[in-house]
Design an enzyme around this catalytic site. Structure first.
Site, short mmCIF file in Angstrom:
data_model
loop_
_atom_site.label_atom_id
_atom_site.label_comp_id
_atom_site.label_asym_id
_atom_site.label_seq_id
_atom_site.Cartn_x
_atom_site.Cartn_y
_atom_site.Cartn_z
N LEU A 7 0.77 -1.14 0.09
CA LEU A 7 -0.16 -0.18 0.02
C LEU A 7 0.81 1.18 -0.13
O LEU A 7 1.52 1.44 1.03
CB LEU A 7 -0.93 -0.04 1.23
CG LEU A 7 -1.85 -1.23 1.40
CD1 LEU A 7 -2.84 -1.07 2.77
CD2 LEU A 7 -2.59 -1.55 0.13
N GLY A 10 -0.71 6.75 0.04
CA GLY A 10 -1.10 7.81 0.91
C GLY A 10 0.00 8.84 0.46
O GLY A 10 1.01 8.88 0.22
N HIS A 312 28.99 27.90 2.04
CA HIS A 312 30.24 28.02 2.86
C HIS A 312 29.72 28.56 4.33
O HIS A 312 28.89 29.31 4.60
CB HIS A 312 31.03 29.18 2.37
CG HIS A 312 30.31 30.22 1.41
ND1 HIS A 312 30.55 30.13 0.10
CD2 HIS A 312 29.47 31.01 1.47
CE1 HIS A 312 29.88 31.21 -0.51
NE2 HIS A 312 29.30 31.51 0.50
#
Length: 400
Positions: A7, A10, A312
């Protein structure tokens, strides 16, 4: 031949903002989507035929896995047109399954030996495992090896055993699913269909050893740490003179590691990245493809998704960063409270003493920003120079 149904339809709303542009099952763990880890464990348990139930963001899943050839398996797809719950999702595959089959939730992590153990038990069977916080899941009681009760998310769970989301079903489950009604939240729940088996004394419980659920972003980071322990060393990029590598470090093709950089494994650096000079990549860090980690930036135990730049003088620890982000020089993400208590986000205890931030896709930071512990920054936010970020920031927020 046994078929495995997964499944994967979702959205994963509790994973927002990370699921704003991708389905939950495609979130990365140790350099690969969580769904790939799951499929590979099931494959290694002896299954080669898969049906994926897709819906939200399904094109990302279809494009990545295709027909399964690259994983030496066969994959078919069934679309759940509306997300009406796990019971409805499983019912969509009923025309394609004619015998006993394996079912898994797509947002869990398992080991192949546990999958094999469940597969070897006659259907119907359900995997269970112990949990230190069973109130967050479906709490299971056993009578011998048979499941005698299942209570969803009770504040007073009857046991420390929970439903692990791994099942060996017979085709009776489809008849049971047709008889259930929608829950108070308007969804058809697979657990309601399980009660038919439980009332008849037919559902076996199989205790498994390893299980992890990806309910919230901090769950993702926790299992990521565990998976990173088995990172193999691979150096496919260009490594300049003066780079120090300690432990298992994976470097993708097209990546360049510039002089003075310190890589401390386990860590994973994707393809076509530029790292350094003088960057410090600490254990548990995964950097996606096409990223830039620049001069004097430090990353620790963090997931960085594709096309994100930390150019940086920045620090990010114990965080999850989406794709297409840019951190202005000197931006810092805090990951530890002064009192060293566990981090609480939106009233939820993460059970983590160290946790930085969850930052969505396409977030831009100005120089010298400070991000406090437990912050959640939505997608497409713009954070101005010297800003202090804390709490939950909604999508497309501008902070000046």
């Amino acid at each position: 031949m046994t078929v495995c149904v997964i499944l994967a339809a979702g959205e994963g709303k509790r994973m927002r903002p990370l699921t704003g542009s991708r389905p939950k099952v495609m979130l990365p763990l140790a350099g690969r989507p969580m769904l790939e880890h799951l499929i590979c464990e099931v494959r290694d348990a002896g299954i080669s035929e898969f049906i994926l139930v897709v819906g939200y963001g399904e094109s990302a899943i279809r494009d990545y896995f295709g027909d399964g050839t690259k994983l030496c398996i066969s994959i078919w797809y069934v679309t759940q047109k509306r997300q009406l719950g796990t019971g409805d999702a499983l019912l969509t595959v009923s025309p394609h399954v004619k015998e006993d089959f394996l079912l898994l939730n797509g947002d869990i992590v398992l080991k192949s030996k546990d999958v094999r153990n469940v597969l070897n038990i006659p259907a119907p069977a359900m995997a269970v495992c112990t949990s230190t916080h069973p109130q967050d899941y479906g709490s299971v009681t056993l009578s011998g090896d048979m499941v005698s009760g299942l209570v969803e998310k009770s504040p007073t769970p009857p046991s420390t055993l929970i439903n692990a989301g791994l099942y060996h079903f017979d085709i009776k489950i489809f008849e049971f699913l047709k008889n259930i009604t929608s829950s108070p939240r308007g969804e058809f729940e697979l657990t309601d269909a399980l009660m038919y088996y439980i009332r008849n004394g037919d559902l076996r419980g199989v205790l498994i050893d390893f299980w992890a659920d990806m309910g919230s972003p901090w769950d993702l980071l926790g299992i990521h740490e565990e998976m990173m322990k088995t990172t193999p060393s691979k150096h496919e990029g260009i490594i300049e003179e003066g780079v120090f590598i300690k432990g298992n470090v994976s470097i993708g093709s097209g990546t360049i590691i510039l002089s003075g950089t310190y890589l401390e494994g386990p860590c994973i650096i994707g393809e076509n990245c530029k790292i350094g000079p003088h960057a410090y990549i600490r254990p548990g860090t995964t950097i996606g493809n096409d990223c830039h980690i620049g001069h004097c930036s430090e990353l620790k135990n963090t997931i960085i998704m594709n096309r994100t730049n930390v150019p940086h003088f920045s620090y990010i620890g114990d965080s999850i960063i989406g794709s297409g982000c840019n951190f202005g020089a000197g931006t810092k993400v805090a990951n530890l409270r002064h009192d060293k208590a566990s981090i609480v986000i939106g009233g939820i205890d993460t059970r983590r003493r160290k946790f930085g931030a969850v930052i969505g896709d396409d977030v831009l930071f100005g120089i010298n920003c400070s991000v406090n512990v437990g912050s959640i920054v939505g997608n497409q936010c713009r954070i101005g120079p010297h800003a202090i970020v804390e709490g939950k920031i909604e999508d497309k927020t501008v902070i000046r």
